[in-house]
Design an enzyme around this catalytic site. Structure first.
Site, PDB file in Angstrom:
ATOM      1  N   LYS A 124       0.930  -1.200   0.004  1.00  0.00           N
ATOM      2  CA  LYS A 124      -0.009  -0.053   0.031  1.00  0.00           C
ATOM      3  C   LYS A 124       0.822   1.122  -0.061  1.00  0.00           C
ATOM      4  CE  LYS A 124      -4.134  -1.837   0.073  1.00  0.00           C
ATOM      5  NZ  LYS A 124      -4.485  -2.954   0.854  1.00  0.00           N
ATOM      6  N   LYS A 142      -3.602 -11.465  -8.729  1.00  0.00           N
ATOM      7  CA  LYS A 142      -4.891 -11.809  -8.327  1.00  0.00           C
ATOM      8  C   LYS A 142      -6.272 -10.836  -8.646  1.00  0.00           C
ATOM      9  CE  LYS A 142      -5.496  -9.022  -4.023  1.00  0.00           C
ATOM     10  NZ  LYS A 142      -6.265  -8.882  -2.726  1.00  0.00           N
ATOM     11  N   LYS A 189     -10.291  -5.381  -6.597  1.00  0.00           N
ATOM     12  CA  LYS A 189     -10.851  -3.918  -6.883  1.00  0.00           C
ATOM     13  C   LYS A 189      -9.707  -2.933  -7.174  1.00  0.00           C
ATOM     14  CE  LYS A 189     -12.947  -4.617  -3.027  1.00  0.00           C
ATOM     15  NZ  LYS A 189     -14.280  -4.885  -1.977  1.00  0.00           N
TER      16      LYS A 189
HETATM   17  P1  AMP Z   1     -11.122  -6.912   0.018  1.00  0.00           P
HETATM   18  O1  AMP Z   1     -12.207  -7.003  -1.151  1.00  0.00           O
HETATM   19  O2  AMP Z   1      -9.823  -7.193  -0.296  1.00  0.00           O
HETATM   20  O3  AMP Z   1     -11.618  -6.569   1.486  1.00  0.00           O
HETATM   21  O4  AMP Z   1     -11.249  -8.891   0.477  1.00  0.00           O
HETATM   22  C1  AMP Z   1     -12.370  -9.445   1.082  1.00  0.00           C
HETATM   23  C2  AMP Z   1     -12.303 -10.897   1.078  1.00  0.00           C
HETATM   24  O5  AMP Z   1     -12.303 -11.532  -0.053  1.00  0.00           O
HETATM   25  C3  AMP Z   1     -11.051 -11.273   1.920  1.00  0.00           C
HETATM   26  O6  AMP Z   1     -11.160 -12.364   2.528  1.00  0.00           O
HETATM   27  C4  AMP Z   1      -9.964 -11.801   0.691  1.00  0.00           C
HETATM   28  O7  AMP Z   1      -9.200 -12.650   1.019  1.00  0.00           O
HETATM   29  C5  AMP Z   1     -11.115 -12.163  -0.105  1.00  0.00           C
HETATM   30  N1  AMP Z   1     -10.396 -11.720  -1.646  1.00  0.00           N
HETATM   31  C6  AMP Z   1     -10.461 -10.721  -2.208  1.00  0.00           C
HETATM   32  N2  AMP Z   1      -9.634 -10.949  -3.427  1.00  0.00           N
HETATM   33  C7  AMP Z   1      -9.430 -12.244  -3.594  1.00  0.00           C
HETATM   34  C8  AMP Z   1      -8.990 -13.319  -4.498  1.00  0.00           C
HETATM   35  N3  AMP Z   1      -8.474 -12.787  -5.738  1.00  0.00           N
HETATM   36  N4  AMP Z   1      -9.163 -14.459  -4.626  1.00  0.00           N
HETATM   37  C9  AMP Z   1      -9.463 -14.938  -3.405  1.00  0.00           C
HETATM   38  N5  AMP Z   1      -9.762 -14.247  -2.183  1.00  0.00           N
HETATM   39  C10 AMP Z   1      -9.888 -13.058  -2.454  1.00  0.00           C
END
Ligand code: AMP
Ligand code: TRP
Length: 328
Positions: free
Chosen positions: A111, A194, A197
């Site tokens: 970040k 990965k 967003k």
């Molecule tokens: P975030 O959108 O970053 O707040 O992620 C929320 C949840 O989604 C967390 O548990 C992350 O580990 C999971 N997550 C987000 N992106 C991925 C991805 N590309 N693959 C697997 N899990 C994801």
């Protein structure tokens, strides 16, 4: 009964990575565990300090949780900022968290690199806030994607350090939970890393059919295999990984065989993948719209969740204050 806690930051719509990394587990776990699923709105301020419309972003995730099948009768669904006990526990955890260890967290360094003008203290202490979220309900298991492994490691450290410093056996060390035992990383289709967003490569649960098709057809590919059974380069592997996650095993096997026989037509594979993603998203998309229109119900769910989450958190804070030795 074992307890489960997990949350997602309201910084945009849920995408396939969120679903297959986390939400799919929520739906399974709510049947067997005492579950707390929340919307991490405080966490979203670490990267979005001036959110355009926090209230609306929170509503979006709430609708999407419900549309995916997270059930307010089975799980406690709440908004993080409704539980005022969390920042108090966060404060105590911060007193025993060291700058050096926080600075070494990979996602923090990432970040900082992405946004060098906003290296704030909240970002640095992201792992202590996450730990507070988890241990405030004494979670045994935390369903998350692979990218959260290090944050989970930190949560275990802070929980056991609390016990050690105050000479108690109070908090347990929470473990990560993965749907199929293995940590999931849903790939993006832009040839790298990965789906996310902030990576700008996400396919959202609310995307319509045309949008899904456009995104999938744009996926990076190559000129095709030049040898039988050759190893797939990363971009192609990502396409297959996504198909493995979303499509029927027989569909995956068919295209995998085509690849191994050097007969693969990426255009056909992408059309199939887009159709399978759309078939998966379509019913969720419809339910999102229904919930969006039902403010009264959403408010009821959030109120009910806040009440249950606060009761659980309050009990922990009373113990913690006693353990540390405050006058009451
Ligand atoms: P975030 O959108 O970053 O707040 O992620 C929320 C949840 O989604 C967390 O548990 C992350 O580990 C999971 N997550 C987000 N992106 C991925 C991805 N590309 N693959 C697997 N899990 C994801
Ligand atoms: N850090 C998680 C993410 O990026 C969100 C989160 C905040 C969380 N607090 C949590 C996840 C507690 C599980 C448990 O997405």
């Amino acid at each position: 009964m074992q307890t489960v806690v997990s949350g997602i930051r309201p910084t945009g719509n849920l995408h396939l990575g969120n679903y297959f990394g986390a939400v799919k587990s929520f739906i399974k776990m709510q049947e067997e565990y005492n579950c707390f699923f929340f919307i991490a709105d405080w966490h979203s301020l670490t990267t979005h300090p001036h959110p355009d419309n926090l209230r609306n972003n929170v509503k979006t995730i709430l609708c999407e949780y419900l549309a995916c099948g997270v059930d307010p009768e089975k799980a406690t669904i709440y908004v993080q900022s409704d539980v005022k006990q969390i920042p108090e526990l966060y404060l105590y955890l911060n007193m025993n968290a060291y700058i050096g260890e926080l600075e070494r967290v990979t996602s923090f360094k990432e970040k900082v690199r992405q946004n060098p003008n906003n290296v704030n203290a909240g970002l640095l202490t992201y792992p202590t806030l996450m730990c507070a979220d988890i241990i405030i309900h004494h979670a045994d298991k935390v369903p998350v994607g692979k990218d959260q492994e290090q944050n989970m490691e930190m949560a275990r450290h802070f929980a056991s350090r609390f016990n050690q410093i105050y000479g108690v056996e109070y908090f347990k060390e929470p473990e990560s939970f993965y749907f199929n035992q293995k940590a999931v990383k849903v790939p993006g289709l832009d040839g790298s890393g990965k789906m996310g967003k902030s990576e700008g490569n996400a396919i959202y649960l609310c995307d319509d059919e045309a949008t899904i098709r456009k995104k999938v057809m744009k996926a990076v590919t190559d000129a095709g295999p030049t040898q039988m059974n050759q190893e797939k380069p990363e971009a192609i592997r990502n396409l297959f990984t996504l198909m493995e996650i979303v499509s029927e095993p027989s569909t995956y096997d068919y295209f995998n065989d085509q690849y191994n026989n050097m007969a693969i037509r990426y255009g056909d594979m992408k059309k199939q993948l887009a159709a399978d993603i759309n078939a998966f998203c379509a019913p969720i998309r419809e339910r999102i719209l229904e919930y969006q229109a039902n403010d009264e119900f959403l408010q009821k769910v959030a109120n009910m969740g806040a009440e249950k989450a606060c009761a659980s958190a309050q009990k922990t804070l009373e113990d913690v204050r006693e353990i540390i030795g405050f006058h009451r």
